[in-house]
Enzyme design. Structure first.
Site, PDB file in Angstrom:
ATOM      1  N   HIS A 180       1.548  -2.019  15.508  1.00 34.32           N
ATOM      2  CA  HIS A 180       2.425  -2.719  14.562  1.00 34.32           C
ATOM      3  C   HIS A 180       3.871  -2.254  14.657  1.00 34.32           C
ATOM      4  O   HIS A 180       4.671  -2.540  13.761  1.00 34.32           O
ATOM      5  CB  HIS A 180       1.918  -2.528  13.122  1.00 34.32           C
ATOM      6  N   ASN A 227     -13.211   7.127   5.896  1.00 33.86           N
ATOM      7  CA  ASN A 227     -12.292   6.540   4.921  1.00 33.86           C
ATOM      8  C   ASN A 227     -12.566   7.122   3.543  1.00 33.86           C
ATOM      9  O   ASN A 227     -13.659   7.634   3.289  1.00 33.86           O
ATOM     10  CB  ASN A 227     -12.460   5.006   4.904  1.00 33.86           C
ATOM     11  N   ARG A 243      12.043   3.123   3.550  1.00 34.83           N
ATOM     12  CA  ARG A 243      10.859   3.754   4.153  1.00 34.83           C
ATOM     13  C   ARG A 243      11.262   4.689   5.292  1.00 34.83           C
ATOM     14  O   ARG A 243      10.662   5.750   5.476  1.00 34.83           O
ATOM     15  CB  ARG A 243       9.875   2.675   4.642  1.00 34.83           C
ATOM     16  N   ASN A 301      -0.085   2.251  11.890  1.00 34.21           N
ATOM     17  CA  ASN A 301       1.005   2.854  11.130  1.00 34.21           C
ATOM     18  C   ASN A 301       2.312   2.803  11.917  1.00 34.21           C
ATOM     19  O   ASN A 301       2.303   2.883  13.152  1.00 34.21           O
ATOM     20  CB  ASN A 301       0.675   4.321  10.797  1.00 34.21           C
ATOM     21  N   CYS A 355      17.036  -5.658  19.281  1.00 33.80           N
ATOM     22  CA  CYS A 355      18.076  -6.698  19.164  1.00 33.80           C
ATOM     23  C   CYS A 355      17.459  -8.045  19.536  1.00 33.80           C
ATOM     24  O   CYS A 355      16.947  -8.214  20.638  1.00 33.80           O
ATOM     25  CB  CYS A 355      19.233  -6.363  20.122  1.00 33.80           C
TER      26      CYS A 355
HETATM   27  C1  BV8 Z   1      -1.518 -11.896  14.232  1.00 33.55           C
HETATM   28  C2  BV8 Z   1       4.137  -4.259   9.260  1.00 33.55           C
HETATM   29  C3  BV8 Z   1      -1.901 -13.453  16.013  1.00 33.55           C
HETATM   30  C4  BV8 Z   1       4.778  -2.994   9.379  1.00 33.55           C
HETATM   31  C5  BV8 Z   1       1.883  -4.983   9.051  1.00 33.55           C
HETATM   32  C6  BV8 Z   1      -1.789 -16.833   8.741  1.00 33.55           C
HETATM   33  C7  BV8 Z   1      -0.760 -16.880   9.683  1.00 33.55           C
HETATM   34  C8  BV8 Z   1      -0.613 -15.911  10.679  1.00 33.55           C
HETATM   35  C9  BV8 Z   1      -1.509 -14.869  10.722  1.00 33.55           C
HETATM   36  C10 BV8 Z   1      -2.495 -14.811   9.768  1.00 33.55           C
HETATM   37  C11 BV8 Z   1      -2.660 -15.787   8.793  1.00 33.55           C
HETATM   38  N1  BV8 Z   1      -3.750 -15.447   8.030  1.00 33.55           N
HETATM   39  C12 BV8 Z   1      -4.264 -14.295   8.480  1.00 33.55           C
HETATM   40  C13 BV8 Z   1      -3.516 -13.914   9.541  1.00 33.55           C
HETATM   41  C14 BV8 Z   1      -3.680 -12.733  10.317  1.00 33.55           C
HETATM   42  C15 BV8 Z   1      -2.763 -11.684   9.693  1.00 33.55           C
HETATM   43  C16 BV8 Z   1      -3.591 -10.988   8.646  1.00 33.55           C
HETATM   44  O1  BV8 Z   1      -4.490 -10.273   9.009  1.00 33.55           O
HETATM   45  N2  BV8 Z   1      -3.283 -11.217   7.358  1.00 33.55           N
HETATM   46  C17 BV8 Z   1      -4.076 -10.576   6.319  1.00 33.55           C
HETATM   47  C18 BV8 Z   1      -3.179 -10.211   5.143  1.00 33.55           C
HETATM   48  C19 BV8 Z   1      -5.215 -11.524   5.921  1.00 33.55           C
HETATM   49  N3  BV8 Z   1      -2.390 -10.813  10.769  1.00 33.55           N
HETATM   50  C20 BV8 Z   1      -1.240 -11.012  11.421  1.00 33.55           C
HETATM   51  O2  BV8 Z   1      -0.409 -11.831  11.120  1.00 33.55           O
HETATM   52  C21 BV8 Z   1      -1.060 -10.131  12.646  1.00 33.55           C
HETATM   53  N4  BV8 Z   1      -0.700 -10.934  13.776  1.00 33.55           N
HETATM   54  O3  BV8 Z   1      -2.555 -12.220  13.696  1.00 33.55           O
HETATM   55  O4  BV8 Z   1      -1.033 -12.501  15.391  1.00 33.55           O
HETATM   56  C22 BV8 Z   1      -2.888 -12.725  16.862  1.00 33.55           C
HETATM   57  C23 BV8 Z   1      -4.250 -12.789  16.567  1.00 33.55           C
HETATM   58  C24 BV8 Z   1      -5.154 -12.116  17.377  1.00 33.55           C
HETATM   59  C25 BV8 Z   1      -4.711 -11.382  18.462  1.00 33.55           C
HETATM   60  C26 BV8 Z   1      -3.345 -11.312  18.707  1.00 33.55           C
HETATM   61  C27 BV8 Z   1      -2.434 -11.968  17.905  1.00 33.55           C
HETATM   62  C28 BV8 Z   1       0.036  -9.113  12.412  1.00 33.55           C
HETATM   63  C29 BV8 Z   1      -0.453  -8.066  11.438  1.00 33.55           C
HETATM   64  C30 BV8 Z   1       0.599  -6.965  11.304  1.00 33.55           C
HETATM   65  C31 BV8 Z   1       1.322  -7.119  10.016  1.00 33.55           C
HETATM   66  N5  BV8 Z   1       2.197  -5.985   9.792  1.00 33.55           N
HETATM   67  N6  BV8 Z   1       2.766  -4.076   8.803  1.00 33.55           N
HETATM   68  C32 BV8 Z   1       4.912  -2.344   8.050  1.00 33.55           C
HETATM   69  O5  BV8 Z   1       5.714  -2.813   7.222  1.00 33.55           O
HETATM   70  O6  BV8 Z   1       4.213  -1.337   7.900  1.00 33.55           O
HETATM   71  S1  BV8 Z   1       0.308  -4.826   8.436  1.00 33.55           S
HETATM   72  C33 BV8 Z   1       0.161  -3.709   7.136  1.00 33.55           C
HETATM   73  O7  BV8 Z   1      -1.230  -3.621   6.819  1.00 33.55           O
HETATM   74  C34 BV8 Z   1       0.498  -2.307   7.501  1.00 33.55           C
HETATM   75  O8  BV8 Z   1       1.317  -2.190   8.591  1.00 33.55           O
HETATM   76  C35 BV8 Z   1      -0.814  -1.645   7.841  1.00 33.55           C
HETATM   77  O9  BV8 Z   1      -0.739  -1.200   9.143  1.00 33.55           O
HETATM   78  C36 BV8 Z   1      -1.758  -2.760   7.782  1.00 33.55           C
HETATM   79  C37 BV8 Z   1      -3.156  -2.377   7.439  1.00 33.55           C
HETATM   80  O10 BV8 Z   1      -3.140  -1.663   6.211  1.00 33.55           O
HETATM   81  P1  BV8 Z   1      -3.952  -0.277   6.159  1.00 33.55           P
HETATM   82  O11 BV8 Z   1      -3.365   0.631   7.156  1.00 33.55           O
HETATM   83  O12 BV8 Z   1      -5.402  -0.558   6.237  1.00 33.55           O
HETATM   84  O13 BV8 Z   1      -3.534   0.244   4.721  1.00 33.55           O
HETATM   85  P2  BV8 Z   1      -4.228  -0.138   3.341  1.00 33.55           P
HETATM   86  O14 BV8 Z   1      -3.344   0.356   2.249  1.00 33.55           O
HETATM   87  O15 BV8 Z   1      -4.638  -1.580   3.361  1.00 33.55           O
HETATM   88  O16 BV8 Z   1      -5.584   0.717   3.337  1.00 33.55           O
HETATM   89  C38 BV8 Z   1      -5.502   2.130   3.312  1.00 33.55           C
HETATM   90  C39 BV8 Z   1      -6.929   2.660   3.356  1.00 33.55           C
HETATM   91  O17 BV8 Z   1      -6.868   4.089   3.362  1.00 33.55           O
HETATM   92  C40 BV8 Z   1      -7.763   2.267   2.140  1.00 33.55           C
HETATM   93  O18 BV8 Z   1      -9.035   1.812   2.581  1.00 33.55           O
HETATM   94  C41 BV8 Z   1      -7.906   3.570   1.343  1.00 33.55           C
HETATM   95  O19 BV8 Z   1      -9.178   3.663   0.725  1.00 33.55           O
HETATM   96  C42 BV8 Z   1      -7.787   4.601   2.422  1.00 33.55           C
HETATM   97  N7  BV8 Z   1      -7.255   5.889   1.962  1.00 33.55           N
HETATM   98  C43 BV8 Z   1      -6.355   6.119   0.966  1.00 33.55           C
HETATM   99  N8  BV8 Z   1      -6.134   7.443   0.869  1.00 33.55           N
HETATM  100  C44 BV8 Z   1      -6.891   8.049   1.820  1.00 33.55           C
HETATM  101  C45 BV8 Z   1      -7.608   7.065   2.524  1.00 33.55           C
HETATM  102  N9  BV8 Z   1      -8.454   7.351   3.520  1.00 33.55           N
HETATM  103  C46 BV8 Z   1      -8.603   8.654   3.848  1.00 33.55           C
HETATM  104  N10 BV8 Z   1      -7.942   9.656   3.236  1.00 33.55           N
HETATM  105  C47 BV8 Z   1      -7.091   9.397   2.213  1.00 33.55           C
HETATM  106  N11 BV8 Z   1      -6.453  10.403   1.593  1.00 33.55           N
END
Ligand code: BV8
Length: 243
Positions: free
Chosen positions: A117, A210, A65, A100, A125
């Protein structure tokens, strides 16, 4: 466009962006049909447990990436540029909180920006916690330039189960903003997906830009659907007409 009737030029704006804003620059999203999570299991490459199990696989995932992001064809698009225009010409504060890890907002010229993120072009490190800029490949063999220890280098990226960056500053901004705009995110991932509720409860007007309705679409006062390179410049033009 009811939002123009809700705002005055001194109002503060918080903008959440996701992978959709970078899609038309040529970067994959995560949950679209051909997205990143359709090709690799997030448990294997975007969790601390996955990194513990197979660091080489995770390094390869982010190396691919990072190389992709650095390809000359990948450039900011008119949606990134429109947000720079807004930051430069809106009298009130404009803060971008991006999910992002690409650097297209910075390369377009955005300055008031939080990478909640992390960032693909930075590594840290685990031994000394120093963050370094890093444009090449990373591996378990790399030595930390600061503490010179080996085996502790990882992408400076927030994985699932890890605390996103600058959450206090983000929640403060959400509590004080008058307009909350979500651009190009599916509303799948928390805490980012909960920001609209935070902003609404603090009295902000909320707008979703979106390609299609996100999981949280019904929480927004207004939704504008279409590709970011079309709807974001039009949205910014209408906002700046108020300034
Ligand atoms: C947290 C890493 C505590 C970098 C990412 C069990 C255990 C622990 C946590 C959890 C759990 N169950 C749930 C959770 C919470 C968890 C979570 O949410 N899980 C989900 C799957 C249910 N979250 C976490 O663990 C987070 N930490 O909770 O810590 C805490 C809580 C509260 C307060 C503080 C701390 C950590 C989350 C970060 C994870 N890392 N990425 C990388 O590799 O990139 S997340 C990953 O998804 C991506 O980084 C991205 O940023 C993120 C969101 O995705 P989107 O950006 O929305 O992308 P997506 O493809 O989904 O959607 C794209 C959209 O664009 C679509 O709607 C599409 O229609 C639209 N689109 C497409 N083309 C276009 C467009 N729009 C306009 N124009 C276009 N042309």
């Amino acid at each position: 466009m009811q939002f123009t009737t809700q705002l005055k030029p001194t109002d503060s704006i918080v903008i959440l962006t996701g992978a959709g804003i970078s899609k038309e620059s040529g970067l994959d999203t995560f949950r679209c049909a051909d997205g990143i999570w359709a090709k690799v299991d997030l448990e294997d490459v975007a969790t601390p447990e996955g990194f513990q199990r197979n660091p080489a696989l995770v390094h390869q995932f982010y190396n691919d990436r990072r190389r992709g992001l650095l390809a000359p064809a990948i450039q900011p698009n008119p949606a990134h540029a429109a947000l720079v225009e807004l930051e430069r010409n809106w009298p009130g504060e404009v803060l971008i909180v991006t999910q992002n890890i690409d650097d297209l907002h910075e390369r377009a010229g955005s300055q008031n920006l939080i990478h909640m993120h992390g960032e693909l072009r930075k590594v840290f490190c685990a031994h000394c916690r120093t963050v370094e800029h890093w444009n090449g490949d990373l591996s378990v063999h790399d030595i930390c330039p600061t503490c010179t220890r080996k085996g502790g280098m990882r992408p400076d990226v927030v994985w699932f189960g890890e605390m996103p960056y600058q959450m206090e500053r983000i929640y403060r901004a959400l509590g004080a903003c008058d307009l909350f705009v979500s651009i190009g995110t599916s509303g799948n991932v928390y805490p980012a997906a909960g920001f609209v509720a935070e902003a609404r409860s603090a009295g902000a007007y909320t707008v979703e830009l979106n390609l299609e309705p996100s999981l949280g679409a019904t929480q927004f006062a207004e939704s504008i659907h279409g590709p970011a390179t079309e709807v974001v410049p039009a949205f910014v033009k209408d906002l700046l007409a108020l300034a």
